[in-house]
Structure formats: C-alpha cells, structure tokens
Enzyme design. Sequence first.
Site, PDB file in Angstrom:
ATOM      1  N   ASP A  95      27.130  52.225  43.595  1.00 14.91           N
ATOM      2  CA  ASP A  95      27.268  51.492  42.337  1.00 14.91           C
ATOM      3  C   ASP A  95      26.805  50.042  42.391  1.00 14.91           C
ATOM      4  O   ASP A  95      26.591  49.418  41.361  1.00 14.91           O
ATOM      5  CB  ASP A  95      28.733  51.530  41.868  1.00 14.91           C
ATOM      6  CG  ASP A  95      29.698  50.891  42.874  1.00 14.91           C
ATOM      7  OD1 ASP A  95      29.240  50.418  43.929  1.00 14.91           O
ATOM      8  OD2 ASP A  95      30.913  50.878  42.600  1.00 14.91           O
ATOM      9  N   ASP A 160      36.476  47.438  48.701  1.00 11.85           N
ATOM     10  CA  ASP A 160      36.134  46.606  47.553  1.00 11.85           C
ATOM     11  C   ASP A 160      37.427  45.969  47.076  1.00 11.85           C
ATOM     12  O   ASP A 160      38.476  46.629  47.041  1.00 11.85           O
ATOM     13  CB  ASP A 160      35.497  47.425  46.429  1.00 11.85           C
ATOM     14  CG  ASP A 160      34.928  46.536  45.336  1.00 11.85           C
ATOM     15  OD1 ASP A 160      33.717  46.287  45.347  1.00 11.85           O
ATOM     16  OD2 ASP A 160      35.712  46.088  44.474  1.00 11.85           O
ATOM     17  N   ARG A 448      35.771  38.683  37.215  1.00 15.16           N
ATOM     18  CA  ARG A 448      35.543  37.532  38.096  1.00 15.16           C
ATOM     19  C   ARG A 448      34.441  36.671  37.501  1.00 15.16           C
ATOM     20  O   ARG A 448      33.454  37.178  37.002  1.00 15.16           O
ATOM     21  CB  ARG A 448      35.163  38.053  39.489  1.00 15.16           C
ATOM     22  CG  ARG A 448      35.197  37.043  40.596  1.00 15.16           C
ATOM     23  CD  ARG A 448      35.179  37.735  41.946  1.00 15.16           C
ATOM     24  NE  ARG A 448      36.507  38.273  42.274  1.00 15.16           N
ATOM     25  CZ  ARG A 448      36.739  39.111  43.274  1.00 15.16           C
ATOM     26  NH1 ARG A 448      35.746  39.520  44.032  1.00 15.16           N
ATOM     27  NH2 ARG A 448      37.957  39.530  43.518  1.00 15.16           N
TER      28      ARG A 448
END
Length: 755
Positions: A95, A160, A448
């Site tokens: 991804d 992650d 973020r």
Amino acid sequence: MAFDIEMIKSVYQRFEGRIDAARKSVGKPLTLTEKILYAHLWTGETNTAYERGQDYVDFAPDRVAMQDATAQMALLQFMQAGRPQVAVPSTVHCDHLIQAKIGADADLAIANEQNREVYDFLASVSNKYGIGFWKPGAGIIHQVVLENYAFPGGMMIGTDSHTPNAGGLGMIAIGVGGADACDVMAGLPWELKFPKLIGVKLTGKLSGWTSAKDVILKVAGILTVKGGTGAIVEYFGEGARTLSATGKGTICNMGAEIGATTSIFGYDEKSEAYLRGTERGDIADLANQIKQHLTGDDEVYQSPELYFDQVIEINLSELEPHVNGPFTPDLAWPISQFAAAVKENNWPDKLEVGLIGSCTNSSYEDISRAASLAQQALEKNLVVQSEYTVTPGSELVRYTIERDGFLNTFEKIGGSVLANACGPCIGQWARHGADKKERNSIVTSFNRNFAKRNDGNPNTHAFVASPEITTALAIAGRLSFNPLTDTLTNSKGEQVKLDEPSGLEMPTKGFAVEDAGYQAPADNGEGVQVIVSPTSDRLQLLDPFKPWNGQDLIGLRLLIKAEGKCTTDHISMAGPWLKYRGHIDNISNNMLIGAINFANGKADSVKNQLTGEYGAVPATQRAYKAAGIDTIVIGDENYGEGSSREHAAMEPRHLGVRVILVKSFARIHETNLKKQGMLGITFENANDYDLVQEDDLIDVIGLTEFAVGKPLTVVLHHADGTMDSFNVNHTYNEPQIEWFKAGGALNIIRQNQQV
C-alpha cells in the site's frame, strides 16, 4: 484470506481461566485492556500484578501484519532467522509504494512497473514462508485488516504506527518495528512495558456535522502528541456503544498521534454487526459466547477513576466538529473558533486541496456522508472551489462505493479518485507545484500533518478534519467557512446553505468485490526461491551488525545536536525515499536530513570535525565511519515520534552512530534502537542538553558494568579544555542489555535458532 477460526477459538478458550486468575492476582476488577493483556501473556502465568509503566512483560501476539515499505526490511531480517515458516499468521500489504499522480488506474500501472522488483520479492518471500500476500491495489493495510483479520480480544503487532486501527473491533493492536515483527514470526515472545491506562468515557450521541473523527481530534487537543506515551487508551460508556465499528477504528487509528501504545473499544452490538457485514458471523458467534470478557468489568466503568491512571470525559452530544493543525495533529480547533484562528495566525485562507479517505477515514460510512455533501453541491448549483481527491481504503470499499454510485457523484463535482493506497497521506503524492515551496493550505481526513509530510513543501499548511468537514471546506474553497452557520453563493448568485451530512454505517445491499487482491502462500515453500540481485538499488541482503567490544565509548564525535521536534520523518524521510526501504545503504543517504542543527538552525548541515567544513549529515557520518570514528546524536523531547519506521534506527547503526542521547524517546523508536544494538539513553537532567557543544569529544562511561536501572555517565570534553560530566538514564532490561552486547536482537535470534 481465511481468518484462522481455529486460532480464534484457542484464544477465547484461554480467556476464562486466565482472566479469573488475573483478577485474583490484581485484587480488583479488570479493565478490558488488562483482560486482553493477561490473556496473552507468553507463559500463561497470571499470578503477577504488573506495575504499569515499569515492568517489562513478554506477550504472545496472535498475528503480524506488515506494509510493503517496512515489510522489506522485516522480511530481510526474518530470512536470517533460520525458520522454514512463520510461527504465527502473518500478512504483507502493498500500500505504501503507489504514488498518487494521475488517477487510480494509471498510478497503479506505473507502480507495478516501477516497483516490480520489490513486489516480486515480497510475493516470493511471502510464498516461501507461509505469509498471506495482498497485492498492490488491494488496499491500505489497516482497512484490510479491519475487514478481514481483526477480532475482539485478539492481540496483533504491525509494522506501521497506525496498526491500532484494529482497536475499533476490540483488538489490542500495536505498531512496532520490523525487528519486533521478526521476533514474533520467528516464534519468540514479544516484549512491552506493561502500559499505563487512560480511560475515555463517552456520553451522549453524535449528531449533525460531528463524526467519530472529532472525538480523536478533541482527545489529541487534550493529551497532545506525547500525552498518551506509554499508555493504552480505553474508550467506554454509552456514547462508545453508539459509534460504528469503523468509526471506532478511526479513533483508534489516530491514537498514534497522541503517542499511545494503542487504543481500544469493547465488543458490542456495533462490533457484531460489522463482523457479520464482512462475512465473519462465525467470529461474532464465538465472541458472543464470552462477551462478558470482551469488555471491562462493570465496577471499572462505574468508578473509572479507581482503575485508570487518567480519565477523560467527552459528551458526544455537545462535541463540535474540529479542525486540527497546521504542522501538528494536536493543535485542536473547534469549528466555531477555526475561522478566527486562521485570521489571527495569518494562515492561507484559500484552500487549495481537500483530500478524503486513507486508512483513517475511508469506511463506507465516511464515504457515504461525504458523498451526501457532494450531491448537495450538485443539487444546489455549487461549484467546488478546491481540488478534491478520494482515496478508498480497500478494494472492497472501492468496488462497493462505485456500485452504489458514490464515485460517480465525486467525479461529477470534479473529484479525482486515487488508488487504494496510502498516497498523499505519507508523502506519496506527486503534487504539481509543490517544489515551488509556496505558502498554501490543504485539509485532509488523514491522521498526520507534520511539515512536508504530504507533499514535501515545508510551507504547506496541512489541517486534519473529518471527511465531512474536509468536503464542505473544499466546496467553499476557504478555511474560514463554517458549514454549520455560513452560506455560499451558487452559480445562479443565490445564497445557499449546506444541510447536515447523512450516510449509512454499512451498505444496505452488503459489501461486494470481484477481486479483493489476496494471494495465499504455498502449502510447502521449501522449493520457493527468493532472489535478490546483488546489483539492485532497491533491495540488499543484510549483514549482521558487529557486537559490542566490551569497552566504554570514548572520544565520540557529535554528529548532530537536533533542536526541537525530531520525528521519524526528520530522521528517515518517506516520500521518494520509500523506494529504498529494502536497501539499507541507499536509504541511509536520508539519515537525519530533516533534523535542525542547534549550531546553525539549519537542516542537513553539520560540521565535519575532520575538515572543519559544514556538509550534509549522511556524508559527514560516512566520512567519520571511513576514518573509524564513532559518533553520537543528541536529541530533544519525544525524539522519534511518529511512524514506526525502523529505518530511523537502522540507518544510524549502519553508518556507525553508536549512541542516541535525548531528553525523552517516543516508545516505538526507543525499542527499535534497542533491537538494532544501539545505545539509547536519556538525560537525567534535561537541562544538561544545553551543555553539549559542537566541537565536544564525548565519553559514555559505565558500560563495562551495564546493568538494569543503573545510570551511565557522560563526559563532555570541550574544545577550550574544560569538562562537564553528568548522569544519563536508560530503560534496558536484562535481555535488552544482551541485545546491545550481541550487536542486535537478530544476532541472538540467529544464535538460538542454530543451537
């Protein structure tokens, strides 16, 4: 793509006895977090009441999930462990390496061509070692995990930082570095400090423009980017039970921005509905059999202040939509105050781009509510004033929202649909004009928003909001628009007001997909070949790091004293550097290039003590390494916050940095440093940071007696002949001290496997 129903049965069978024993040991009712943690102790011993924030504990996670950028290094390390197959169910998700530039189909085709070598490596190594492989375009790791693998009461680690997304389904899901994933895949226990507990009591019910995203935006404003460090955030209350499972996932996902170890909600009717809606009814049936264990004890929620280290209460009925930013996700603005803040701070009011989707906010509910606003724009003759992009979180979501007409609605207002990948959220965005470094504003529904995070432009003011608010601001084209109160002028010159968004938690016709993008591993991978070309600039087989020589560190040179915020993006940038995530030497050319040098206020400019000249950080460190000179990096508060990026620890190790000395560490980064055999230490007195000078020779004394809880001593030899000496602390336990001595945790894994 099977979700290991037998494994889940075995997990649930452990709950009854272990939770009862743990409750007796602790001597009081248990939170949900404590129940799951005690149920996943490595040894099964539940007769110890662990001290929160102090005791290191070994756990046995049920699953490992890896995204493609971090999976490369994790699997390169696993290949050295000597195991024929992973010890726990594991998956790889492609991804991160798909750059958003043109549109979904074109971008995916380009990514498949440009990253073929990496994808082939990941597919083959997954095939060999029994790892499920999700192909490029299948979706973002966290959304795919929520749809397929997350289950109430489970424990997962993922490479992650937004792995906690699975907490929306009641799973303890924690972001780690690749070395931690390697340990668990190799069949070893996973270590964590027993976390502190923050309770968030939700009352009331969301309505109107307010969404689940606004809960975590509010919490981020309360706790700041470091307020959750060392803690798990547990949400509870009648308000929690009104939120959809995907809405809960949004909240848990962005819990990474407050530094939390993870976040979690209990199992309830919404969880059950989502499991059944994603064809996992048998898991729901199992969960219903032990549902009393999949939430905290009643006494905990009746008097939460007795059982949590901190309690926050939020009334959802009174909660306003929020917009957070710029440059940090904890600068929280209620929508009623945002326009004034824009004006007062002179932020660019014109909104250039609104971006919705990502792993944080791409559920069916999110998309349907945003689409209801897009439809209003069409019906009310409004011309969308900003660029607008949509990033579906998975092929399951994308296919379903296309079937239900939402993608067509977005396209009619000028929206661009991007690939099912991370894209702009992680800097994989070939944004036109970003190289001009012009001041501008964007709003995203991502998680973020550090400087340069999305497009590489330090002057892009990135704000975080819900998909609904992002869409409304994009329609208006300016930050100062408040959709709750303000009107817009349409193409006919009329004043119109947007109605409240509406949507569905899940599709009435159910989810649908033609090809979800999953590739199962070989039943026996013994004959599968994993080929890494020795001339590749994308992949590089690893050599073990050298063990400690048994001596104190004397005469270290200061590579850089980083001033202010130094995230993993500052230490090891993403964006174009993602292509080198499997090549440790090439990616080390980005080491600390974003950190600000205290001596001159500049990034990527440090003094080379061999020449007296200023130059790039990586080049300077390579010069020291070539000359056989060891170095030290000094940092500020919460050093290494942000992504779980283990490269931020591996690069300094690879280039010869021996010590990282800071005021405080972010949790994941500190662990990553330890795993790689680095010495990560903290100032006993934060003011001693000010004593470090650019030309110092630095000693670290006491390593010959390196012991748990015993401070070390740092001696600064200044250029003028004077000295300063002070104590520094560490959090190494006995196994971690052995990692340091052996040159890294992987060296010990290999040794144990060979015995």
